[in-house]
Design an enzyme around this catalytic site. Structure first.
Site, PDB file in Angstrom:
ATOM      1  N   GLY A 103       0.756  -1.031   0.111  1.00 29.62           N
ATOM      2  CA  GLY A 103      -0.007  -0.039  -0.057  1.00 29.62           C
ATOM      3  C   GLY A 103       0.876   1.241   0.031  1.00 29.62           C
ATOM      4  O   GLY A 103       1.813   1.463   0.772  1.00 29.62           O
ATOM      5  N   THR A 149       3.614   2.537   6.233  1.00 27.56           N
ATOM      6  CA  THR A 149       2.138   2.133   5.877  1.00 27.56           C
ATOM      7  C   THR A 149       1.351   2.668   7.143  1.00 27.56           C
ATOM      8  O   THR A 149       1.575   3.003   8.081  1.00 27.56           O
ATOM      9  CB  THR A 149       2.014   0.395   6.391  1.00 27.56           C
ATOM     10  N   GLN A 192      -7.523   7.927   2.966  1.00 22.99           N
ATOM     11  CA  GLN A 192      -6.579   7.723   4.079  1.00 22.99           C
ATOM     12  C   GLN A 192      -5.215   7.565   3.558  1.00 22.99           C
ATOM     13  O   GLN A 192      -4.211   7.759   4.348  1.00 22.99           O
ATOM     14  CB  GLN A 192      -7.150   6.644   5.387  1.00 22.99           C
ATOM     15  N   ARG A 204      -6.132  -2.325   8.673  1.00 19.98           N
ATOM     16  CA  ARG A 204      -6.365  -3.997   8.602  1.00 19.98           C
ATOM     17  C   ARG A 204      -6.596  -4.299  10.149  1.00 19.98           C
ATOM     18  O   ARG A 204      -7.766  -3.988  10.411  1.00 19.98           O
ATOM     19  CB  ARG A 204      -4.860  -4.488   8.132  1.00 19.98           C
ATOM     20  N   MET A 230      -9.327   2.512   8.219  1.00 20.72           N
ATOM     21  CA  MET A 230      -8.456   1.502   7.640  1.00 20.72           C
ATOM     22  C   MET A 230      -7.684   1.019   8.753  1.00 20.72           C
ATOM     23  O   MET A 230      -7.633   1.507   9.855  1.00 20.72           O
ATOM     24  CB  MET A 230      -7.680   2.035   6.308  1.00 20.72           C
ATOM     25  N   ARG A 244       1.439  -5.096  -5.198  1.00 22.04           N
ATOM     26  CA  ARG A 244       1.574  -6.447  -4.474  1.00 22.04           C
ATOM     27  C   ARG A 244       1.972  -7.278  -5.698  1.00 22.04           C
ATOM     28  O   ARG A 244       0.998  -7.666  -6.285  1.00 22.04           O
ATOM     29  CB  ARG A 244       0.500  -6.490  -3.592  1.00 22.04           C
ATOM     30  N   ASP A 270       5.620  -5.014   6.691  1.00 23.67           N
ATOM     31  CA  ASP A 270       6.446  -6.329   6.906  1.00 23.67           C
ATOM     32  C   ASP A 270       6.283  -7.225   5.804  1.00 23.67           C
ATOM     33  O   ASP A 270       7.313  -8.216   5.814  1.00 23.67           O
ATOM     34  CB  ASP A 270       6.328  -6.737   8.304  1.00 23.67           C
ATOM     35  N   GLY A 271       5.172  -7.629   5.126  1.00 28.79           N
ATOM     36  CA  GLY A 271       4.922  -8.507   3.864  1.00 28.79           C
ATOM     37  C   GLY A 271       6.055  -8.176   2.916  1.00 28.79           C
ATOM     38  O   GLY A 271       6.713  -9.050   2.627  1.00 28.79           O
ATOM     39  N   SER A 272       6.151  -6.879   2.609  1.00 32.57           N
ATOM     40  CA  SER A 272       7.370  -6.648   1.720  1.00 32.57           C
ATOM     41  C   SER A 272       8.711  -7.025   2.135  1.00 32.57           C
ATOM     42  O   SER A 272       9.646  -7.509   1.661  1.00 32.57           O
ATOM     43  CB  SER A 272       7.253  -5.012   1.394  1.00 32.57           C
ATOM     44  N   GLY A 327     -12.648  13.644  19.245  1.00 34.46           N
ATOM     45  CA  GLY A 327     -13.900  13.854  20.320  1.00 34.46           C
ATOM     46  C   GLY A 327     -15.052  12.966  20.266  1.00 34.46           C
ATOM     47  O   GLY A 327     -16.159  13.256  20.442  1.00 34.46           O
ATOM     48  N   ASP A 375       1.388  -1.054  11.954  1.00 37.03           N
ATOM     49  CA  ASP A 375       1.126  -2.202  12.493  1.00 37.03           C
ATOM     50  C   ASP A 375       2.469  -3.065  12.671  1.00 37.03           C
ATOM     51  O   ASP A 375       2.544  -4.392  12.412  1.00 37.03           O
ATOM     52  CB  ASP A 375       0.121  -3.328  11.858  1.00 37.03           C
ATOM     53  N   ASP A 388      -1.079   1.842   8.317  1.00 34.67           N
ATOM     54  CA  ASP A 388      -1.658   0.845   9.244  1.00 34.67           C
ATOM     55  C   ASP A 388      -0.869   1.146  10.969  1.00 34.67           C
ATOM     56  O   ASP A 388      -1.684   0.829  11.761  1.00 34.67           O
ATOM     57  CB  ASP A 388      -1.737  -0.509   8.989  1.00 34.67           C
TER      58      ASP A 388
HETATM   59  O1  F6P Z   1      -2.180  -1.700   4.350  1.00 31.09           O
HETATM   60  C1  F6P Z   1      -2.896  -0.337   4.053  1.00 31.09           C
HETATM   61  C2  F6P Z   1      -4.157  -0.683   3.658  1.00 31.09           C
HETATM   62  O2  F6P Z   1      -4.595   0.634   3.181  1.00 31.09           O
HETATM   63  C3  F6P Z   1      -4.949  -1.088   4.710  1.00 31.09           C
HETATM   64  O3  F6P Z   1      -5.365  -0.365   5.841  1.00 31.09           O
HETATM   65  C4  F6P Z   1      -6.289  -1.729   3.848  1.00 31.09           C
HETATM   66  O4  F6P Z   1      -6.998  -2.943   4.745  1.00 31.09           O
HETATM   67  C5  F6P Z   1      -5.535  -2.273   2.685  1.00 31.09           C
HETATM   68  O5  F6P Z   1      -4.284  -1.552   2.491  1.00 31.09           O
HETATM   69  C6  F6P Z   1      -6.337  -1.948   1.496  1.00 31.09           C
HETATM   70  O6  F6P Z   1      -5.856  -2.818   0.545  1.00 31.09           O
HETATM   71  P1  F6P Z   1      -6.379  -2.191  -1.072  1.00 31.09           P
HETATM   72  O7  F6P Z   1      -5.780  -0.890  -1.340  1.00 31.09           O
HETATM   73  O8  F6P Z   1      -5.620  -3.522  -1.722  1.00 31.09           O
HETATM   74  O9  F6P Z   1      -7.840  -2.347  -1.214  1.00 31.09           O
END
Ligand code: F6P
Length: 325
Positions: free
Chosen positions: A10, A125, A251, A171, A169, A71, A102-104, A185, A129, A127
């Site tokens: 992403g 990212t 986002q 994940r 978003m 990806r 981390d996948g990459s 708020g 995460d 996320d």
């Molecule tokens: O990892 C980034 C992210 O935007 C996540 O928050 C979301 O779940 C996912 O990628 C969406 O992926 P795609 O762009 O393949 O729909």
């Protein structure tokens, strides 16, 4: 020395400032910078170009990534990794910087095991995460995009006496939702990391409605899968007409914040320092309590990112939990 940079997974704001910093820093250090377009797919297809200043001028304020991302499924096959390696060999590129998650990094670790290609990962990212780092590139900008959206939705919520369920978003990670709920708020926050006590929230909100509350905002993390449930709950239990807004890919975009521009540059400088001086690099940069460090990919892959307890504690009340529960 020749070093290539690419984005994987992403996209996020801050990638362009990182790419610009990379090219400019390389020229200062007499390193030849290479741009690899389209992520791991581009590495396989040989979509590689020696970078010039003109490639990165005027990109610092742009979201996304001018060298694009992907990806890749093909990269999981050794045959395609061998093709990617040959492409790097043809250009004489010995080391890589990857902006991704981390996948990459895991994919690059396999590549390192196959062919010994050094790399440094820059956690990138929205996320937030990735294990071992407090911060991933792009998060600050994403939080500000979410903040603006929530502020705007509040206008309609207030004007129409409605409850809004706003889904972020992330994940499986509730970081974006939690920080957004705390800073915008919200009355309710639903994230995978915190249990949800709807009956306690019902009691609290009903009382507030009786006392004059006319609208409410709930922030839900996509990983909780609860947006529609909360919408129905607002209608049936609290008596407020309700709508769900899934913020989606807005986002990931947007003009990178000052924080993301600066940390992008810092990440790049730190990565280049190491790639220049050390060998056997198969690490990711992490930032902990304001300091940069490196972690090996195995540690990053085997760990699970956890939102810091102080922040979770602050969010408990928005999930209907007592502070001490
Ligand atoms: O990892 C980034 C992210 O935007 C996540 O928050 C979301 O779940 C996912 O990628 C969406 O992926 P795609 O762009 O393949 O729909």
């Amino acid at each position: 020395m020749k070093i290539g940079i690419f984005c994987s997974g992403g996209d996020c704001a801050g990638m362009n400032p990182a790419i610009k910093a990379f090219v400019e820093e390389c020229y200062i250090r007499n390193i030849e910078p290479y741009l690899i377009y389209d992520g791991l797919e581009g590495l396989i297809d040989g979509n590689i170009k020696k970078a010039e200043h003109s490639d990165v001028s005027g990109i610092i304020y742009r979201g996304g990534t001018v060298i694009r991302s992907s990806r890749s499924k093909r990269f999981f096959e050794k045959h395609y990794r061998a093709v990617a390696h040959q492409n790097l060999k043809n250009e004489g590129i010995e080391k890589l910087i990857v902006l991704g998650g981390d996948g990459s990094f895991r994919a690059l670790e396999v590549f390192y095991d196959d062919f010994g290609i050094d790399f440094i990962g820059i956690p990138s990212t929205i996320d937030n995460d990735i294990f071992g780092t407090d911060y991933c590139l792009g998060v600050d900008t994403a939080l500000n995009v979410i903040r603006r959206a929530i502020d705007d939705i509040r206008d309609t919520a207030a004007s129409f006496k409605r409850a809004f369920v706003i889904e972020t978003m992330g994940r499986e990670c509730g970081y974006l939702a939690l920080v957004s709920a705390l800073t915008c708020g919200a009355e309710v926050c639903v994230i995978p990391e915190l249990e949800l006590n709807l009956s306690s929230l019902e009691k609290k909100l009903k009382k507030e409605v009786e006392e004059g509350r006319t609208y409410a905002i709930a922030i839900t993390a996509e990983g909780s899968n609860m947006s529609e449930t909360i919408e129905t709950w607002f209608e049936e239990k609290i008596g407020l007409e309700s709508r769900v807004t899934k913020l989606g890919h807005i986002q990931r975009g947007g003009n990178p914040s000052v924080f993301d521009r600066l940390i992008a540059h810092e990440f790049v400088v730190f990565a280049l320092d190491r790639l220049e001086k050390a060998s056997n690099n198969h690490h990711t940069i992490v930032t902990k309590n304001g300091k940069f460090d490196f972690l090996d990919i195995e540690t990053v892959s085997n760990g699970k990112y956890e939102i810091k307890p102080e922040l979770l504690k602050m969010g408990r009340i928005l999930s209907g939990l007592n502070q001490g529960e």
